[in-house]
Design a protein around this motif. Structure first.
Motif, short mmCIF file in Angstrom:
data_model
loop_
_atom_site.label_atom_id
_atom_site.label_comp_id
_atom_site.label_asym_id
_atom_site.label_seq_id
_atom_site.Cartn_x
_atom_site.Cartn_y
_atom_site.Cartn_z
N CYS A 78 67.29 13.74 81.10
CA CYS A 78 68.73 14.00 80.99
C CYS A 78 69.28 13.07 79.92
O CYS A 78 69.41 11.86 80.16
N GLU A 105 69.86 18.46 79.97
CA GLU A 105 68.58 18.36 80.68
C GLU A 105 67.48 19.07 79.88
O GLU A 105 67.75 20.02 79.15
N TYR A 142 67.65 22.53 88.45
CA TYR A 142 67.92 21.10 88.61
C TYR A 142 69.03 20.68 87.66
O TYR A 142 68.97 20.97 86.45
N CYS A 150 71.47 17.50 86.25
CA CYS A 150 71.73 16.08 86.07
C CYS A 150 73.22 15.82 86.21
O CYS A 150 74.04 16.65 85.77
N TRP A 174 70.41 13.47 90.32
CA TRP A 174 69.91 14.84 90.20
C TRP A 174 70.26 15.62 91.46
O TRP A 174 70.14 15.10 92.57
N ARG A 211 69.89 19.90 92.96
CA ARG A 211 69.20 21.16 92.71
C ARG A 211 69.82 22.27 93.53
O ARG A 211 70.43 22.01 94.57
#
Length: 121
Positions: free
Chosen positions: A22, A6, A94, A96, A36, A38
């Motif tokens: 990503c 990422e 975050y 990926c 995604w 988080r």
């Protein structure tokens, strides 16, 4: 060996935009559903968005719908998350994720190392 990297995180003010990328290596991107997640400090990891193999099916968590847009470029082996109208509550790491079968992404998917997104009020 499949790897996800990422990039694009950072510190911005509320109302600003960021675009996360990503980059996937080791396998053709079209082999995977991409998504995604988080994780905010002290909170559980949560799903943000996903996009099917060729982009025909897209999902969002309600809290980001209309502000975040997921996309993918299979030719570039890269997925994206365009983040607009950012809010302080979007602050999180975050991640990926990629999976041949999205229902198995948590235990059988591939994950990036995460990128920090911090929104100041």
């Amino acid at each position: 060996q499949v790897q996800l990297v990422e990039s694009g995180g950072g510190l911005v003010q509320a109302g600003d935009s960021l675009r996360l990328s990503c980059a996937v290596s080791g396998r053709t991107l079209s082999s995977f559903v991409m998504g995604w997640f988080r994780q905010a400090p002290g909170k559980e990891r949560e799903f943000v968005s996903s996009i099917s193999y060729f982009g025909g099916n897209i999902m969002y968590v309600d809290s980001v719908r209309g502000r975040l847009t997921i996309s993918r470029d299979n030719a570039k082996n890269t997925a994206y998350l365009q983040m607009n109208s950012l809010k302080p509550e979007d602050t999180a790491v975050y991640y990926c994720a990629a999976a041949e079968n999205w229902s198995l992404v948590v235990n059988r998917g591939y994950w990036g190392q995460g990128t920090q997104v911090t929104i100041s009020s």
